[in-house]
Design a protein around this motif. Structure first.
Motif, short mmCIF file in Angstrom:
data_model
loop_
_atom_site.label_atom_id
_atom_site.label_comp_id
_atom_site.label_asym_id
_atom_site.label_seq_id
_atom_site.Cartn_x
_atom_site.Cartn_y
_atom_site.Cartn_z
N ILE A 142 -73.40 0.99 -14.22
CA ILE A 142 -73.36 2.24 -14.99
C ILE A 142 -72.61 2.06 -16.31
O ILE A 142 -73.13 2.43 -17.37
CB ILE A 142 -72.76 3.38 -14.14
N PRO A 143 -71.39 1.50 -16.31
CA PRO A 143 -70.74 1.28 -17.62
C PRO A 143 -71.52 0.31 -18.51
O PRO A 143 -71.54 0.48 -19.74
CB PRO A 143 -69.37 0.70 -17.26
N LEU A 144 -72.19 -0.68 -17.92
CA LEU A 144 -73.01 -1.60 -18.71
C LEU A 144 -74.13 -0.85 -19.42
O LEU A 144 -74.39 -1.04 -20.61
CB LEU A 144 -73.59 -2.70 -17.82
N LEU A 145 -74.80 0.03 -18.69
CA LEU A 145 -75.89 0.82 -19.27
C LEU A 145 -75.38 1.74 -20.36
O LEU A 145 -76.00 1.84 -21.44
CB LEU A 145 -76.59 1.63 -18.18
N TYR A 146 -74.28 2.40 -20.10
CA TYR A 146 -73.77 3.36 -21.08
C TYR A 146 -73.24 2.67 -22.33
O TYR A 146 -73.37 3.21 -23.43
CB TYR A 146 -72.68 4.24 -20.46
N GLN A 200 -65.57 -3.22 -19.98
CA GLN A 200 -66.74 -2.45 -20.42
C GLN A 200 -66.50 -0.95 -20.26
O GLN A 200 -66.93 -0.15 -21.10
CB GLN A 200 -67.97 -2.87 -19.64
N SER A 201 -65.83 -0.56 -19.19
CA SER A 201 -65.55 0.87 -18.96
C SER A 201 -64.65 1.42 -20.06
O SER A 201 -64.87 2.54 -20.54
CB SER A 201 -64.89 1.05 -17.59
N ILE A 202 -63.66 0.65 -20.47
CA ILE A 202 -62.78 1.08 -21.56
C ILE A 202 -63.57 1.22 -22.85
O ILE A 202 -63.41 2.18 -23.61
CB ILE A 202 -61.61 0.09 -21.73
N SER A 203 -64.45 0.27 -23.10
CA SER A 203 -65.27 0.30 -24.31
C SER A 203 -66.19 1.53 -24.33
O SER A 203 -66.35 2.18 -25.37
CB SER A 203 -66.10 -0.98 -24.41
N VAL A 204 -66.77 1.86 -23.18
CA VAL A 204 -67.64 3.04 -23.09
C VAL A 204 -66.86 4.32 -23.38
O VAL A 204 -67.33 5.21 -24.09
CB VAL A 204 -68.29 3.13 -21.70
N PHE A 205 -65.65 4.40 -22.84
CA PHE A 205 -64.82 5.60 -23.04
C PHE A 205 -64.58 5.87 -24.52
O PHE A 205 -64.76 6.98 -25.01
CB PHE A 205 -63.49 5.43 -22.30
N PHE A 206 -64.20 4.81 -25.26
CA PHE A 206 -63.94 4.99 -26.68
C PHE A 206 -65.23 5.20 -27.48
O PHE A 206 -65.21 5.90 -28.50
CB PHE A 206 -63.14 3.80 -27.23
#
Length: 444
Positions: A142-146, A200-206
């Protein structure tokens, strides 16, 4: 926002491509850093294991990149046409589809993990390590997709800079965490998977925060309904699924190659893994130009400025071929020295397996650069299905080479599989591009 339907053509493409290239370089760099850390702290078995895992993960990453890039093609066309209401609705529905896709992928991949590794003939000495790494990595679908979706959204409106910023953040986090998890906690490949998911999750958040603040025009406002538009979802999927499958076909071809490679000694598996890591960095320049051409073509297609598309694609093709010759020079003259950085066990067999691949495939780099370019141009026109068909041709050729010739020629056949697939598919896709260009569109 960067409207690529106006202004000088080649400078726009190259400027856009430069930042995409830096982003791709950073992405490949963290893969290389992971390999170096594993090679130094764990050894060649870890390199061989991550080589097997990478071929499977390439299918997953390819599908995620492809489907979200397909979504962004629709957005770029709407941006070029100046239809911002439709653009907002596309963004909203793309986010919904991305979540649904992530859930399905996570469950499906977890189920097929074991049988797939067995089907590929994964050596028993590598099986548990590879299985654990992939199982953990799949939890980050999911974070990879987002991440890829938000990168696509930003690029669809001409912003190729900020995806690099968020990717750089991810790379730095990933490098630090991988080193800690592998060297301090001895988590080996699982540690690299955990660090990838966290970064990746941190990157998606920002990325989400940035898009919401800087591009309010992309968010559904209070006067518009937040509804699932079945027509727009179908439109997104019609472009996204073929592109996802096209990327996956390439990955499936690599999986078939890997399954035959697994019958060789682990030194060949590790050498092939190192060679493809290095090659991906060098070839990233024409991947970047292709991505720039996709956005350029999409925006100008939406704006109905077909003459600009013709000029842009031709100019970008010339630049890509020139750069491919530079890549060929680097890989043939300095490939052995670079390969030596990847393992503490620099055996002649390991270096030989790596350089054998380099000396086989470098001839095909000019065709590969054009294959990537024209495939992206077709996608920018909205002809994702045609690009997918070319991907299917590439898959079939790669499989035929390893199936029919590995028994006779051994590792040499593995090395030739990429070269044959690039050359034949490149010629096919160029013919397809010019056929549809002159049949369907009139350039003035």
């Amino acid at each position: 926002m960067n409207d690529m339907s106006k202004g000088k053509i080649l400078p726009q493409i190259l400027n856009f491509a430069f930042f995409v290239f830096i982003g791709g370089l950073m992405q490949n760099l963290y893969l290389v850093i992971n390999s170096i850390i594993l090679g130094q702290f764990v050894g060649n078995l870890a390199l061989a294991s991550i080589g097997i895992a990478s071929t499977i993960n390439f299918v997953v990453i390819g599908f995620c990149m492809g489907i979200t890039q397909g979504f962004s093609i629709n957005m770029a066309q709407s941006f070029g046409a100046g239809d911002f209401v439709r653009l907002r609705k596309l963004c909203y529905n793309a986010k919904l589809l991305t979540f649904y896709t992530g859930v399905v992928l996570t469950v499906a991949l977890a189920i097929i993990n074991t049988p797939l590794l067995k089907l590929m003939g994964t050596p028993s000495v590598l099986f548990d390590m590879t299985h654990s790494f992939l199982f953990v990595l799949y939890l980050g679908c999911i974070p990879l997709l987002y991440y890829n979706l938000y990168s696509g959204i930003l690029r669809s409106v001409g912003n190729s800079v900020m995806p690099i910023v968020f990717l750089s953040l991810s790379v730095v986090m990933n490098t630090i965490l991988t080193y800690i998890f592998v060297s301090a906690f001895n988590l080996e490949l699982v540690g690299t998977a955990i660090s990838t998911i966290i970064s990746q999750s941190i990157s998606v958040f920002f990325s989400m925060l940035y898009v919401k603040k800087k591009y309010p025009i992309l968010s559904i406002n209070n006067k518009e309904e937040k509804i699932k538009d079945k027509h727009l979802m179908k439109r997104l999927l019609n472009q996204g699924i073929p592109m996802g499958l096209q990327f996956s076909f390439t990955g499936i071809g690599f999986m078939v190659v890997q399954s035959f490679l697994n019958s060789f000694d682990t030194v060949y598996i590790a050498g092939y893994s190192i060679a493809t890591r290095i090659q991906n960095i060098l070839n990233n320049i024409y991947v970047a130009i292709g991505a720039a051409v996709a956005t350029f073509t999409s925006q100008n297609f939406g704006a109905r400025k077909y003459h600009r598309i013709k000029k842009g694609v031709t100019s970008a093709a010339i630049v890509s071929v020139c750069l491919s010759l530079v890549s060929a020079f680097i890989i043939t003259h300095y490939g052995e020295a670079i390969a030596g950085l990847f393992s503490k066990d620099k055996t002649p067999e390991l270096i030989g397996a790596t350089t054998n691949y380099f000396n086989t495939v470098f001839w095909g780099y000019p065709i590969l650069s054009l294959l990537i370019l024209y495939r992206n141009a077709l996608q920018g026109h909205g002809l994702a299905f045609i690009a997918m068909c070319a991907g299917f041709v590439e898959l079939g050729l790669r499989i035929c080479v390893v199936v029919f010739y590995t028994g006779q020629y051994g590792y040499d056949a593995i090395c030739h599989a990429d070269l044959v697939a690039w050359v034949a598919t490149g010629l096919v896709i160029m013919i397809m591009y010019y056929f549809f260009q002159f049949r369907k569109y009139t350039y003035r």
